[in-house]
Design an enzyme around this catalytic site. Structure first.
Site, PDB file in Angstrom:
ATOM      1  N   HIS A  24      -2.134   6.685   4.064  1.00 61.93           N
ATOM      2  CA  HIS A  24      -2.803   5.504   3.528  1.00 61.93           C
ATOM      3  C   HIS A  24      -4.053   5.254   4.359  1.00 61.93           C
ATOM      4  CE1 HIS A  24      -3.864   1.521   2.450  1.00 61.93           C
ATOM      5  NE2 HIS A  24      -3.330   0.954   3.515  1.00 61.93           N
ATOM      6  N   CYS A  59       0.813  -1.223   0.000  1.00 59.47           N
ATOM      7  CA  CYS A  59       0.000   0.000   0.000  1.00 59.47           C
ATOM      8  C   CYS A  59       0.844   1.269   0.000  1.00 59.47           C
ATOM      9  CB  CYS A  59      -0.933  -0.002   1.207  1.00 59.47           C
ATOM     10  SG  CYS A  59      -2.080  -1.397   1.225  1.00 59.47           S
ATOM     11  N   ASN A  86     -10.484   0.353   2.575  1.00 60.85           N
ATOM     12  CA  ASN A  86      -9.045   0.378   2.321  1.00 60.85           C
ATOM     13  C   ASN A  86      -8.822  -0.025   0.863  1.00 60.85           C
ATOM     14  OD1 ASN A  86      -6.312  -0.243   2.048  1.00 60.85           O
ATOM     15  ND2 ASN A  86      -6.132  -1.173   4.067  1.00 60.85           N
TER      16      ASN A  86
END
Length: 333
Positions: free
Chosen positions: A258, A123, A289
């Site tokens: 993130h 990520c 997410n």
């Protein structure tokens, strides 16, 4: 006689000149996301902050979603796709080992003169891409398109109580181009391979070749372990990234971490000591997410909502599998 290497550009700086986003059409609430696990809407909200997420359908491939986000970023930057020098796709859900999905995205948008390659850093990949793009612009000139695109639903086991409700699909993109003034600071990045097992695919793809009856290699993660690492270690990375760019924490306009978990975001903001005026992105509430897509999606959201303005100073902080991380300060387009 020794030949002199010619510097190909007189451009000393780089900045983000446009941002675009694509969100799949299907909105999925917590009840639907939890249909195969023992959980509830109330539990998911309290532990993650997520209310809804978007899941891609069969027609919303990485290439299609990446193209849509890229086209919007190019339009916002006022750039002809033929003027792109490079396309970088940050993703780890491209199920074809080759060719790179970046090449497909470049073709779809008409970037006929661009190099194209994929980047995999969990990520943290999108921020890695922005850093590489800025270095390329400063060293070579031209313009670089960075696309964060994921179909997390292809790798997440819907029966895994640790991950089934967390993830969403989508794409976000930015154009990085030359600037007369600094627009992207010095990056702080790294990886801790000793914790590679904290977020990982259960098995390599070759198990399906060697034993076709084996279960699909899903993505898995150790939630509490990642939570602790993110809150403590990434807060330090954020502080180092601010210091590397000479930006005092009290002057930061926007924090774009993130979008892993609202509790992680809140804990990091507190540890970093962000001012009350600093906008803290929480796109995860309605997007889940989205891994490499999460930071550009969050950037698009805060700008579209008027929470942040063009010219604001933002801290981009990516982290994930590896365990990898990257933080950089950038001026918003």
């Amino acid at each position: 006689m020794q030949a002199e290497i010619i510097n190909s550009t007189d451009t000393p700086f780089a900045r983000i000149t446009g941002v675009g986003a694509y969100r799949p059409r299907r909105v999925v609430d917590n009840a639907e996301a939890c249909r195969f696990i023992d959980s509830s809407d109330a539990w998911v909200r309290s532990r993650t902050g997520i209310v809804t997420r978007r899941w891609a359908d069969a027609g919303e491939s990485l290439g299609v979603m990446g193209e849509q986000a890229a086209a919007k970023a190019l339009a916002a930057a006022g750039l002809d796709p033929a003027d792109l020098d490079c396309v970088i796709a940050a993703t780890f859900t491209h199920l074809r080992q080759t060719p790179a999905v970046a090449a497909e995205i470049a073709h779809r948008v008409g970037a006929v003169n661009a190099a194209a390659f994929d980047l995999s850093a969990g990520c943290a990949g999108f921020v890695h891409g922005v850093v590489l793009a800025a270095d390329a612009v400063r060293g070579r000139g031209g313009h670089v398109l960075v696309v964060g695109v994921e179909r997390m639903t292809d790798l997440v086991n819907p029966a895994d109580r640790a991950t089934a409700f967390l993830f969403g699909d989508g794409a976000g993109a930015v154009v990085v181009g030359p600037s007369a003034t600094p627009g992207i600071g010095r990056a702080v990045w790294g990886a801790d391979g000793s914790q590679a097992d904290a977020i990982a695919q259960t098995e390599p793809w070759n198990v399906l070749r060697d034993a076709p009856d084996r279960e699909f290699p899903w993505m898995r993660q150790e939630g509490q372990r990642v939570f602790r690492w993110a809150v403590y270690e990434m807060s330090r990375v954020a502080e180092r990234a601010l210091a590397a760019s000479g930006v005092p924490v009290e002057t930061l306009d926007v924090f774009l971490p993130h979008q892993a978990n609202v509790r992680i975001i809140d804990a990091m903001a507190k540890r970093i000591g962000l001012a009350e005026r600093t906008v803290v992105a929480k796109d995860i509430v309605t997007s889940g997410n989205t891994a490499d897509a999460s930071i550009p999606l969050a950037m698009d959201t805060v700008l579209a909502a008027g929470e942040a303005r063009p010219g604001d100073t933002a801290l981009l902080l990516g982290y994930g599998a590896g365990l990898s991380y990257a933080g950089v300060v950038a001026t918003l387009p």
